[in-house]
Design an enzyme around this catalytic site. Sequence first.
Site, short mmCIF file in Angstrom:
data_model
loop_
_atom_site.label_atom_id
_atom_site.label_comp_id
_atom_site.label_asym_id
_atom_site.label_seq_id
_atom_site.Cartn_x
_atom_site.Cartn_y
_atom_site.Cartn_z
N ASP A 134 0.82 -1.21 0.00
CA ASP A 134 0.00 0.00 0.00
C ASP A 134 0.86 1.26 0.00
O ASP A 134 0.61 2.20 -0.76
CB ASP A 134 -0.91 -0.02 1.23
CG ASP A 134 -2.27 0.61 0.95
OD1 ASP A 134 -2.63 0.73 -0.23
OD2 ASP A 134 -2.96 0.97 1.90
N ASP A 183 -9.14 -1.82 2.62
CA ASP A 183 -8.88 -1.24 3.93
C ASP A 183 -9.89 -1.70 4.96
O ASP A 183 -9.75 -1.42 6.15
CB ASP A 183 -8.91 0.29 3.84
CG ASP A 183 -7.85 0.82 2.89
OD1 ASP A 183 -6.78 0.20 2.80
OD2 ASP A 183 -8.11 1.84 2.22
#
Length: 370
Positions: free
Chosen positions: A218, A264
């Site tokens: 990420d 997420d």
Amino acid sequence: MEEPAAHNGSAAGAAPGAGAAARPPATPEGMALAYGSLVLMALLPIFFGALRSVSCAKSKNSSEMPETITSRDAARFPIVASCTLLGLYLFFKIFSQEYINLLLSMYFFVLGILALSHTISPMMNRFFPANFPNKQYQLLFTQGSGESKEEIVNYEFDTKDLVCLALSSVVGVWYLLRKHWIANNLFGLAFSLNGVELLHLNNVSTGCILLGGLFIYDVFWVFGTNVMVTVAKSFEAPIKLVFPQDLLEKGLEADNFAMLGLGDIVIPGIFIALLLRFDISLKKNTHTYFYTSFVAYIFGLGLTIFIMHIFKHAQPALLYLVPACIGFPLLVALAKGEVTEMFSYEESSIPKEAPGASKEELTEASKKEK
């Protein structure tokens, strides 16, 4: 104004400040409503998905068996995700964005209907009358014959499931025709809840490997390149939750969205669900690690939003969620002297609950499994 953040299933919230000339800036009230709604929508599939993951782990129905992620799967996942992301980036650069998104819309249309149907089925069962003519069906595909016959698909369902499928199809058609943000969120919530419920980590070490790898993934793709941002702007699919910051001004036709990638939610969510199953395996009638990790997730997501507004740039949410979701429960385990138990826990520690089994029988079954 806020544009889409970089995300491909596992990316951060929204980036303020970009394209401010195109739209007026969001009001403080609008931003508070949008981000508060995103946080609430993120918490719902994690909480209920974790609870349903416990029943899923005990299920003997082959159509509801969870998919177990091993340490090898966890180690390869960031590499596979990176290749997929880069592949999508090249596709959008080479081919027409319109045709690619048309194919993706049809793909997620089918997946979304199935996911939403599975999500609402337990709730809808309460609304059916007792005399509802409910018939059982089985979809079975096999390969070979005789002793070499092998099951490919074995899915059991009933009339109630078909009703849920019809209702979900209405939402699917709405999404396909309008791409409305409410339809997008219904599919996004369904994907998230199904992911948390059906994707199981086999132990805490595997969870740490998965979260650690995606932490690096990420951060690199958000801060290191523009690949994720490009894909996020081009990709039209319910892989994110969105909420308009101009809802108070424009109502349901608002179009200035804050957003959160489903990765997420699902990635930390399957780790939080694992800790709930670990809590149950301890047989102390407390959910200490589950609630600790749940609070840690709220803290990490809130910190993401705060940092994003301080620096006026899209943030990789896993940068803050991973240390919080791993660190908080680990500190609790250290304080309680249960670190060894935490890292030695395996999914087989949860006994398979037989219909009518007593608590004593389940306890005895658990001892035998251990």
